[in-house]
Write a protein that holds these residues in place. Structure first.
Motif, PDB file in Angstrom:
ATOM      1  N   PRO A  25      -3.497   2.700   8.977  1.00  0.00           N
ATOM      2  CA  PRO A  25      -2.231   2.733   8.234  1.00  0.00           C
ATOM      3  C   PRO A  25      -1.538   1.383   8.064  1.00  0.00           C
ATOM      4  O   PRO A  25      -1.080   1.061   6.963  1.00  0.00           O
ATOM      5  CB  PRO A  25      -1.381   3.700   9.065  1.00  0.00           C
ATOM      6  N   ALA A  26      -1.454   0.565   9.120  1.00  0.00           N
ATOM      7  CA  ALA A  26      -0.739  -0.707   8.999  1.00  0.00           C
ATOM      8  C   ALA A  26      -1.444  -1.655   8.033  1.00  0.00           C
ATOM      9  O   ALA A  26      -0.784  -2.433   7.321  1.00  0.00           O
ATOM     10  CB  ALA A  26      -0.589  -1.361  10.369  1.00  0.00           C
ATOM     11  N   ILE A  27      -2.758  -1.593   7.974  1.00  0.00           N
ATOM     12  CA  ILE A  27      -3.505  -2.459   7.056  1.00  0.00           C
ATOM     13  C   ILE A  27      -3.441  -1.903   5.631  1.00  0.00           C
ATOM     14  O   ILE A  27      -3.294  -2.664   4.661  1.00  0.00           O
ATOM     15  CB  ILE A  27      -4.957  -2.622   7.529  1.00  0.00           C
ATOM     16  N   THR A  28      -3.536  -0.600   5.493  1.00  0.00           N
ATOM     17  CA  THR A  28      -3.385   0.014   4.172  1.00  0.00           C
ATOM     18  C   THR A  28      -2.031  -0.333   3.568  1.00  0.00           C
ATOM     19  O   THR A  28      -1.913  -0.620   2.375  1.00  0.00           O
ATOM     20  CB  THR A  28      -3.543   1.535   4.282  1.00  0.00           C
ATOM     21  N   ARG A  29      -1.014  -0.318   4.399  1.00  0.00           N
ATOM     22  CA  ARG A  29       0.341  -0.672   3.950  1.00  0.00           C
ATOM     23  C   ARG A  29       0.385  -2.117   3.467  1.00  0.00           C
ATOM     24  O   ARG A  29       0.981  -2.424   2.422  1.00  0.00           O
ATOM     25  CB  ARG A  29       1.307  -0.473   5.133  1.00  0.00           C
ATOM     26  N   TYR A  30      -0.221  -3.006   4.202  1.00  0.00           N
ATOM     27  CA  TYR A  30      -0.254  -4.422   3.833  1.00  0.00           C
ATOM     28  C   TYR A  30      -1.013  -4.638   2.527  1.00  0.00           C
ATOM     29  O   TYR A  30      -0.538  -5.357   1.633  1.00  0.00           O
ATOM     30  CB  TYR A  30      -0.886  -5.208   4.970  1.00  0.00           C
ATOM     31  N   LEU A  31      -2.187  -4.025   2.394  1.00  0.00           N
ATOM     32  CA  LEU A  31      -2.966  -4.200   1.172  1.00  0.00           C
ATOM     33  C   LEU A  31      -2.227  -3.637  -0.037  1.00  0.00           C
ATOM     34  O   LEU A  31      -2.307  -4.199  -1.141  1.00  0.00           O
ATOM     35  CB  LEU A  31      -4.335  -3.534   1.325  1.00  0.00           C
ATOM     36  N   ALA A  32      -1.502  -2.545   0.149  1.00  0.00           N
ATOM     37  CA  ALA A  32      -0.711  -1.996  -0.949  1.00  0.00           C
ATOM     38  C   ALA A  32       0.378  -2.973  -1.381  1.00  0.00           C
ATOM     39  O   ALA A  32       0.667  -3.106  -2.585  1.00  0.00           O
ATOM     40  CB  ALA A  32      -0.099  -0.663  -0.529  1.00  0.00           C
ATOM     41  N   ALA A  33       0.965  -3.690  -0.421  1.00  0.00           N
ATOM     42  CA  ALA A  33       1.981  -4.680  -0.761  1.00  0.00           C
ATOM     43  C   ALA A  33       1.377  -5.847  -1.527  1.00  0.00           C
ATOM     44  O   ALA A  33       1.966  -6.340  -2.501  1.00  0.00           O
ATOM     45  CB  ALA A  33       2.674  -5.172   0.509  1.00  0.00           C
ATOM     46  N   VAL A  34       0.200  -6.320  -1.112  1.00  0.00           N
ATOM     47  CA  VAL A  34      -0.478  -7.396  -1.830  1.00  0.00           C
ATOM     48  C   VAL A  34      -0.784  -6.961  -3.259  1.00  0.00           C
ATOM     49  O   VAL A  34      -0.573  -7.720  -4.219  1.00  0.00           O
ATOM     50  CB  VAL A  34      -1.768  -7.802  -1.094  1.00  0.00           C
ATOM     51  N   GLU A  35      -1.265  -5.737  -3.427  1.00  0.00           N
ATOM     52  CA  GLU A  35      -1.596  -5.246  -4.761  1.00  0.00           C
ATOM     53  C   GLU A  35      -0.344  -5.051  -5.610  1.00  0.00           C
ATOM     54  O   GLU A  35      -0.366  -5.287  -6.827  1.00  0.00           O
ATOM     55  CB  GLU A  35      -2.407  -3.962  -4.635  1.00  0.00           C
ATOM     56  N   ALA A  36       0.762  -4.650  -4.991  1.00  0.00           N
ATOM     57  CA  ALA A  36       2.020  -4.546  -5.727  1.00  0.00           C
ATOM     58  C   ALA A  36       2.471  -5.918  -6.216  1.00  0.00           C
ATOM     59  O   ALA A  36       2.978  -6.062  -7.335  1.00  0.00           O
ATOM     60  CB  ALA A  36       3.090  -3.919  -4.834  1.00  0.00           C
ATOM     61  N   CYS A  37       2.285  -6.931  -5.389  1.00  0.00           N
ATOM     62  CA  CYS A  37       2.611  -8.300  -5.788  1.00  0.00           C
ATOM     63  C   CYS A  37       1.749  -8.731  -6.967  1.00  0.00           C
ATOM     64  O   CYS A  37       2.251  -9.316  -7.942  1.00  0.00           O
ATOM     65  CB  CYS A  37       2.411  -9.223  -4.591  1.00  0.00           C
ATOM     66  N   ARG A  38       0.473  -8.435  -6.911  1.00  0.00           N
ATOM     67  CA  ARG A  38      -0.433  -8.841  -7.979  1.00  0.00           C
ATOM     68  C   ARG A  38      -0.185  -8.074  -9.275  1.00  0.00           C
ATOM     69  O   ARG A  38      -0.421  -8.610 -10.371  1.00  0.00           O
ATOM     70  CB  ARG A  38      -1.881  -8.666  -7.508  1.00  0.00           C
ATOM     71  N   ALA A  39       0.298  -6.859  -9.164  1.00  0.00           N
ATOM     72  CA  ALA A  39       0.614  -6.092 -10.363  1.00  0.00           C
ATOM     73  C   ALA A  39       1.728  -6.746 -11.163  1.00  0.00           C
ATOM     74  O   ALA A  39       1.787  -6.633 -12.389  1.00  0.00           O
ATOM     75  CB  ALA A  39       1.006  -4.663  -9.979  1.00  0.00           C
ATOM     76  N   HIS A  89       1.523 -10.962   8.381  1.00  0.00           N
ATOM     77  CA  HIS A  89       2.104 -10.115   7.356  1.00  0.00           C
ATOM     78  C   HIS A  89       1.882  -8.631   7.636  1.00  0.00           C
ATOM     79  O   HIS A  89       2.723  -7.800   7.280  1.00  0.00           O
ATOM     80  CB  HIS A  89       1.563 -10.516   5.988  1.00  0.00           C
ATOM     81  N   VAL A  90       0.772  -8.274   8.265  1.00  0.00           N
ATOM     82  CA  VAL A  90       0.590  -6.887   8.698  1.00  0.00           C
ATOM     83  C   VAL A  90       1.703  -6.505   9.670  1.00  0.00           C
ATOM     84  O   VAL A  90       2.323  -5.428   9.554  1.00  0.00           O
ATOM     85  CB  VAL A  90      -0.798  -6.693   9.347  1.00  0.00           C
ATOM     86  N   ILE A  91       1.975  -7.375  10.635  1.00  0.00           N
ATOM     87  CA  ILE A  91       3.002  -7.080  11.637  1.00  0.00           C
ATOM     88  C   ILE A  91       4.400  -7.132  11.020  1.00  0.00           C
ATOM     89  O   ILE A  91       5.264  -6.296  11.317  1.00  0.00           O
ATOM     90  CB  ILE A  91       2.876  -8.042  12.818  1.00  0.00           C
ATOM     91  N   LEU A  92       4.643  -8.089  10.146  1.00  0.00           N
ATOM     92  CA  LEU A  92       5.944  -8.201   9.498  1.00  0.00           C
ATOM     93  C   LEU A  92       6.299  -6.914   8.759  1.00  0.00           C
ATOM     94  O   LEU A  92       7.430  -6.408   8.867  1.00  0.00           O
ATOM     95  CB  LEU A  92       5.938  -9.385   8.522  1.00  0.00           C
ATOM     96  N   LEU A  93       5.363  -6.363   8.016  1.00  0.00           N
ATOM     97  CA  LEU A  93       5.634  -5.128   7.278  1.00  0.00           C
ATOM     98  C   LEU A  93       5.861  -3.959   8.220  1.00  0.00           C
ATOM     99  O   LEU A  93       6.707  -3.094   7.959  1.00  0.00           O
ATOM    100  CB  LEU A  93       4.479  -4.823   6.314  1.00  0.00           C
ATOM    101  N   ALA A  94       5.118  -3.909   9.317  1.00  0.00           N
ATOM    102  CA  ALA A  94       5.326  -2.836  10.288  1.00  0.00           C
ATOM    103  C   ALA A  94       6.739  -2.893  10.869  1.00  0.00           C
ATOM    104  O   ALA A  94       7.397  -1.863  11.041  1.00  0.00           O
ATOM    105  CB  ALA A  94       4.279  -2.919  11.394  1.00  0.00           C
ATOM    106  N   VAL A  95       7.218  -4.100  11.163  1.00  0.00           N
ATOM    107  CA  VAL A  95       8.576  -4.256  11.681  1.00  0.00           C
ATOM    108  C   VAL A  95       9.601  -3.871  10.616  1.00  0.00           C
ATOM    109  O   VAL A  95      10.570  -3.144  10.885  1.00  0.00           O
ATOM    110  CB  VAL A  95       8.813  -5.695  12.168  1.00  0.00           C
ATOM    111  N   CYS A  96       9.401  -4.335   9.385  1.00  0.00           N
ATOM    112  CA  CYS A  96      10.339  -4.018   8.298  1.00  0.00           C
ATOM    113  C   CYS A  96      10.423  -2.520   8.052  1.00  0.00           C
ATOM    114  O   CYS A  96      11.516  -1.968   7.842  1.00  0.00           O
ATOM    115  CB  CYS A  96       9.929  -4.735   7.020  1.00  0.00           C
ATOM    116  N   ASP A  97       9.286  -1.844   8.064  1.00  0.00           N
ATOM    117  CA  ASP A  97       9.283  -0.396   7.829  1.00  0.00           C
ATOM    118  C   ASP A  97      10.022   0.333   8.938  1.00  0.00           C
ATOM    119  O   ASP A  97      10.709   1.336   8.695  1.00  0.00           O
ATOM    120  CB  ASP A  97       7.853   0.113   7.705  1.00  0.00           C
ATOM    121  N   ALA A  98       9.898  -0.150  10.169  1.00  0.00           N
ATOM    122  CA  ALA A  98      10.633   0.462  11.275  1.00  0.00           C
ATOM    123  C   ALA A  98      12.135   0.262  11.100  1.00  0.00           C
ATOM    124  O   ALA A  98      12.936   1.173  11.354  1.00  0.00           O
ATOM    125  CB  ALA A  98      10.165  -0.120  12.603  1.00  0.00           C
ATOM    126  N   LEU A  99      12.541  -0.920  10.646  1.00  0.00           N
ATOM    127  CA  LEU A  99      13.959  -1.172  10.413  1.00  0.00           C
ATOM    128  C   LEU A  99      14.494  -0.320   9.264  1.00  0.00           C
ATOM    129  O   LEU A  99      15.595   0.236   9.344  1.00  0.00           O
ATOM    130  CB  LEU A  99      14.178  -2.655  10.091  1.00  0.00           C
TER     131      LEU A  99
END
Length: 285
Positions: free
Chosen positions: A75-89, A18-28
């Motif tokens: 940065p890539a891990i901070t981005r991932y953790l922010a997504a997890v927290e957004a999901c939990r919100a 999921h860390v890598i998936l988000l990095a790819v999505c952000d690049a796209l």
């Protein structure tokens, strides 16, 4: 198929993927033209880590649970953790996002996502979880066969020049799965050669991977990058020691973003003997 991803949701393999998936999505998403994502083995897209099924293995404790405590400043891990927290919100304190949720979170209103899930119960849950999002089409079908049906992608008059195909099979067929994966990637590259392809694979015994990786390096892609996280030595035959992603046609300079993330994940999640690997099987031209 008897596999249920809820038993493994949020474990070290999910974290890496999921860390890598988000990095790819952000690049796209950084480029203005719309893109398309295909998730071939989508699961239900949203999991409860306090459910009886997830607690049966407790694998998330040594994955996302540990990472939420360690919180590496990368940065890539901070981005991932922010997504997890957004999901939990939105979904509650024990929610964990599967790849369909992360795709929906990271991509834009103009983008389209197709999610395939073969198991009827999981497909029904997936459909329910994303009923309000008209960007997402849920297909109760074999994800490998969907490559032929859905690629190259189009939506109305839009034909997508960019996008992502995520292949995340359960590997219930063990090594035989690699033959299916390679055939699928070969066909997908022929049908949609400009897309990025991300294949997740388990690492149990290293020698078993070598024939697959040699064949993967010969696929007709512009580039092939390996990113692996092993949380224990790779010679333990008793359990999954780690996992990796094979990225074909990866976004420009994604290796620079992933290198510090892999090292931080090793420090946060690894046992003695843990290691990482970031290697070009085929460097970009």
């Amino acid at each position: 198929m008897n596999y249920r991803h809820v038993f493994h949701a949020g474990n070290h393999a999910d974290v890496l993927k999921h860390v890598i998936l988000l990095a790819v999505c952000d690049a796209l998403a950084a480029k203005p033209s719309p893109c398309f994502a295909l998730d071939t083995h989508a699961g239900r897209g949203l999991y409860r880590l306090k459910s009886a099924s997830a607690q049966r293995t407790g694998e998330s404790d040594d994955g996302i649970g540990r990472l939420l405590v360690e919180r590496p400043r990368v940065p890539a891990i901070t981005r991932y953790l922010a997504a997890v927290e957004a999901c939990r919100a939105v979904h509650g304190h024990d929610a964990y996002p599967g790849s369909p949720w992360l795709l929906a979170h990271a991509l834009r209103g103009s983008d389209r996502i197709a999610c395939c899930e073969l198991q009827p119960v999981e497909a029904s849950a997936l459909r329910e979880n994303f009923a309000g999002d008209d960007r997402i089409a849920v297909h109760e079908r074999d994800g490998y066969a969907a490559v032929r049906a859905l690629l190259p992608p189009k939506h109305g008059e839009i034909r997508y020049g960019r996008g992502l195909v995520l292949i995340d099979p359960p590997y219930e067929a063990q090594l035989d799965e690699f033959d299916t994966v390679l055939a699928t990637l070969k066909e997908a590259l022929a049908r949609w050669p400009q897309a990025t392809y991300a294949l997740w694979y388990p690492v149990k015994l290293r020698r078993a991977l070598q024939p697959f990786l040699r064949k993967a390096a010969r696929l007709q892609a512009k580039s092939a990058l390996l990113a692996e996280l092993l949380v224990r030595p790779d010679d333990s035959p008793l359990r999954m020691n780690g996992s990796g992603l094979l990225l074909l046609n990866s976004p420009w300079q994604i290796d620079a973003a992933l290198q510090p993330a892999l090292h931080a994940l090793q420090e946060a999640l690894g046992e003695p003997g843990a290691s990482t690997r970031l290697e070009w099987l085929r460097p970009p031209a």
